[in-house]
Design a protein around this motif. Structure first.
Motif, PDB file in Angstrom:
ATOM      1  N   UNK A  49      -9.867  -4.888  21.398  1.00 11.78           N
ATOM      2  CA  UNK A  49      -8.888  -5.789  20.768  1.00 11.78           C
ATOM      3  C   UNK A  49      -9.430  -6.335  19.447  1.00 11.78           C
ATOM      4  N   UNK A  50     -10.689  -6.741  19.436  1.00  7.02           N
ATOM      5  CA  UNK A  50     -11.294  -7.269  18.206  1.00  7.02           C
ATOM      6  C   UNK A  50     -11.382  -6.191  17.137  1.00  7.02           C
ATOM      7  N   UNK A  51     -11.830  -5.006  17.522  1.00  6.36           N
ATOM      8  CA  UNK A  51     -12.016  -3.949  16.532  1.00  6.36           C
ATOM      9  C   UNK A  51     -10.687  -3.451  15.968  1.00  6.36           C
ATOM     10  N   UNK A  52      -9.650  -3.458  16.774  1.00  5.82           N
ATOM     11  CA  UNK A  52      -8.355  -2.961  16.311  1.00  5.82           C
ATOM     12  C   UNK A  52      -7.703  -3.875  15.269  1.00  5.82           C
ATOM     13  N   UNK A  53      -8.206  -5.111  15.135  1.00  4.43           N
ATOM     14  CA  UNK A  53      -7.657  -5.997  14.101  1.00  4.43           C
ATOM     15  C   UNK A  53      -8.007  -5.497  12.706  1.00  4.43           C
ATOM     16  N   UNK A  54      -9.194  -4.937  12.555  1.00 12.55           N
ATOM     17  CA  UNK A  54      -9.621  -4.350  11.283  1.00 12.55           C
ATOM     18  C   UNK A  54     -10.353  -3.048  11.592  1.00 12.55           C
ATOM     19  N   UNK A  55      -9.624  -2.034  11.987  1.00 11.75           N
ATOM     20  CA  UNK A  55     -10.257  -0.848  12.574  1.00 11.75           C
ATOM     21  C   UNK A  55     -11.217  -0.111  11.645  1.00 11.75           C
ATOM     22  N   UNK A  56     -10.863   0.025  10.384  1.00 10.77           N
ATOM     23  CA  UNK A  56     -11.672   0.875   9.512  1.00 10.77           C
ATOM     24  C   UNK A  56     -13.005   0.223   9.143  1.00 10.77           C
ATOM     25  N   UNK A  57     -13.031  -1.086   9.065  1.00  8.76           N
ATOM     26  CA  UNK A  57     -14.283  -1.775   8.752  1.00  8.76           C
ATOM     27  C   UNK A  57     -15.183  -1.911   9.969  1.00  8.76           C
ATOM     28  N   UNK A  58     -14.680  -1.529  11.156  1.00  3.28           N
ATOM     29  CA  UNK A  58     -15.430  -1.670  12.397  1.00  3.28           C
ATOM     30  C   UNK A  58     -16.024  -0.348  12.884  1.00  3.28           C
ATOM     31  N   UNK A  59     -15.828   0.727  12.138  1.00  2.18           N
ATOM     32  CA  UNK A  59     -16.203   2.046  12.647  1.00  2.18           C
ATOM     33  C   UNK A  59     -17.714   2.188  12.800  1.00  2.18           C
ATOM     34  N   UNK A  60     -18.131   2.681  13.967  1.00  2.69           N
ATOM     35  CA  UNK A  60     -19.518   3.048  14.232  1.00  2.69           C
ATOM     36  C   UNK A  60     -19.495   4.399  14.935  1.00  2.69           C
ATOM     37  N   UNK A  61     -20.342   5.304  14.486  1.00  2.26           N
ATOM     38  CA  UNK A  61     -20.256   6.698  14.937  1.00  2.26           C
ATOM     39  C   UNK A  61     -20.982   6.968  16.240  1.00  2.26           C
ATOM     40  N   UNK A  62     -21.441   5.932  16.934  1.00  8.49           N
ATOM     41  CA  UNK A  62     -22.217   6.115  18.157  1.00  8.49           C
ATOM     42  C   UNK A  62     -21.480   6.961  19.189  1.00  8.49           C
ATOM     43  N   UNK A  63     -20.157   6.791  19.274  1.00  5.74           N
ATOM     44  CA  UNK A  63     -19.352   7.581  20.196  1.00  5.74           C
ATOM     45  C   UNK A  63     -17.891   7.524  19.743  1.00  5.74           C
ATOM     46  N   UNK A  64     -17.320   8.682  19.432  1.00  4.77           N
ATOM     47  CA  UNK A  64     -15.902   8.711  19.044  1.00  4.77           C
ATOM     48  C   UNK A  64     -15.338  10.110  19.265  1.00  4.77           C
ATOM     49  N   UNK A  65     -14.020  10.154  19.496  1.00  7.43           N
ATOM     50  CA  UNK A  65     -13.304  11.403  19.727  1.00  7.43           C
ATOM     51  C   UNK A  65     -12.392  11.672  18.536  1.00  7.43           C
ATOM     52  N   UNK A  66     -12.555  12.848  17.936  1.00  6.62           N
ATOM     53  CA  UNK A  66     -11.803  13.176  16.724  1.00  6.62           C
ATOM     54  C   UNK A  66     -11.039  14.476  16.894  1.00  6.62           C
ATOM     55  N   UNK A  67      -9.836  14.505  16.379  1.00  2.00           N
ATOM     56  CA  UNK A  67      -9.118  15.757  16.169  1.00  2.00           C
ATOM     57  C   UNK A  67      -9.932  16.566  15.149  1.00  2.00           C
ATOM     58  N   UNK A  68     -10.301  17.783  15.506  1.00  2.00           N
ATOM     59  CA  UNK A  68     -11.188  18.564  14.641  1.00  2.00           C
ATOM     60  C   UNK A  68     -10.583  18.792  13.258  1.00  2.00           C
ATOM     61  N   UNK A  69      -9.301  19.059  13.190  1.00  2.00           N
ATOM     62  CA  UNK A  69      -8.671  19.296  11.889  1.00  2.00           C
ATOM     63  C   UNK A  69      -8.806  18.074  10.994  1.00  2.00           C
ATOM     64  N   UNK A  70      -8.637  16.896  11.579  1.00  2.00           N
ATOM     65  CA  UNK A  70      -8.774  15.659  10.812  1.00  2.00           C
ATOM     66  C   UNK A  70     -10.221  15.467  10.364  1.00  2.00           C
ATOM     67  N   UNK A  71     -11.149  15.666  11.287  1.00  2.00           N
ATOM     68  CA  UNK A  71     -12.553  15.485  10.929  1.00  2.00           C
ATOM     69  C   UNK A  71     -12.956  16.423   9.797  1.00  2.00           C
ATOM     70  N   UNK A  72     -12.516  17.656   9.853  1.00  2.00           N
ATOM     71  CA  UNK A  72     -12.907  18.606   8.813  1.00  2.00           C
ATOM     72  C   UNK A  72     -12.262  18.277   7.477  1.00  2.00           C
ATOM     73  N   UNK A  73     -11.228  17.483   7.495  1.00  2.00           N
ATOM     74  CA  UNK A  73     -10.611  17.037   6.249  1.00  2.00           C
ATOM     75  C   UNK A  73     -11.395  15.897   5.620  1.00  2.00           C
ATOM     76  N   UNK A  74     -11.904  14.987   6.444  1.00  2.00           N
ATOM     77  CA  UNK A  74     -12.611  13.806   5.925  1.00  2.00           C
ATOM     78  C   UNK A  74     -14.122  14.055   5.888  1.00  2.00           C
TER      79      UNK A  74
END
Length: 297
Positions: free
Chosen positions: A143-168
């Motif tokens: 809930x806290x992280x979703x208030x400002x999601x992009x400034x809260x990103x930490x790569x310790x564990x996350x699930x990504x759509x591969x097409x999106x990841x390869x774009x960014x």
């Protein structure tokens, strides 16, 4: 169909792979677990080679250390499936249905983060500074992280759509330090959907105090090298900019130089102060920027 991707450096990740292999089998979908080693010691490599005994598990060693940003790009390039679950080698699922929860919350065209927590114990494997900072500063609910999601990103564990990841992708010029923050900014600039769920891993780092402070100094050096593009987003750089506008950076450097031995004693002791830790980072940034400017002249 999911690729579980684990970058590792001097960390035996056999227990993590064993856990994820079991959960993936329970999920009954096509999967692979790929571990890429970023130049660990021979002893660690020998231990991690046991990973290859499990079905659909692969262990590969890079010829030289490339850093946490580039190795994640390497893992994504080698993955075969459309969803990529990145997990740091020093993590462990906090739930027996961890993988299933991620899979049920997967987002086509986006990224899902489950968060991380620290096990409450009187004898943590990590130093008191790392343990207290993790609990007091880093732990956040979805809930806290979703208030400002992009400034809260930490790569310790996350699930990504591969097409999106390869774009960014991660910016592999960010060798170590704040590469997560910049990736979050890139996601925001690309308008990639990012959501947080309460599905954490335990962060099981074993950092000792001296090593952790060394990592902090190195990450600040990296931050300083990329300060112009990160200035609007990183609080430490904003503090420095404010101090500079008030002509205080010279005084901060002097106070930092005078008090550094005492600061280090506190931060490597049993009762580290988070306020002193914040000043340590600001003081070191002021000192480092002054040194680099002097060397450039």
């Amino acid at each position: 169909m999911i690729s579980i991707l684990i970058p590792t450096y001097n960390k035996v990740c056999v227990p993590l792979v064993e856990t994820m292999h079991y959960q993936a089998q329970q999920l009954q979908i096509p999967f692979e677990i790929l571990v890429v080693d970023d130049g660990s010691s021979a002893e660690i490599q020998a231990e991690n080679r046991r990973i290859e005994a499990w079905e659909n598990c692969h262990y590969r060693i890079l010829p030289k250390n490339v850093g946490p940003a580039r190795i994640r790009n390497v893992l994504a390039d080698q993955a075969h499936y459309p969803y990529l679950l990145f997990m740091d080698a020093d993590t462990m699922p906090a739930s027996s249905i961890f993988l299933r929860s991620y899979w049920e919350q997967r987002m086509k065209g986006g990224i899902v983060c489950g968060g991380f927590i620290y096990e409450r114990t009187n004898t943590p494997a990590m130093c008191p500074l790392r343990y207290q900072y993790g609990i007091q500063v880093e732990e956040r609910s979805a809930e806290e992280r979703n208030r400002q999601p992009y400034s809260q990103f930490i790569s310790m564990c996350f699930l990504a759509d591969k097409e999106v990841f390869q774009t960014v992708r991660f910016d592999d010029t960010m060798h170590f330090g704040y590469e997560d923050a910049w990736f979050g900014i890139l996601l925001q600039q690309a308008a990639v959907p990012l959501k947080y769920i309460d599905n954490p891993v335990f962060h099981q780092t074993t950092d000792k105090a001296d090593d952790y402070l060394r990592k902090i100094r190195f990450s600040i050096q990296n931050l300083a090298a990329h300060r112009h593009r990160l200035q609007p987003y990183i609080r430490l750089l904003q503090w420095h900019h404010k101090a500079e506008s008030l002509h205080l950076t010279r005084w901060i450097r002097l106070v930092f130089t005078w008090t550094e031995p005492w600061l280090v004693r506190n931060l490597t002791g049993t009762h580290p102060s988070m306020h002193l830790f914040a000043f340590y980072k600001l003081g070191y940034l002021c000192q480092w920027l002054n040194q680099t400017r002097c060397s450039d002249n």
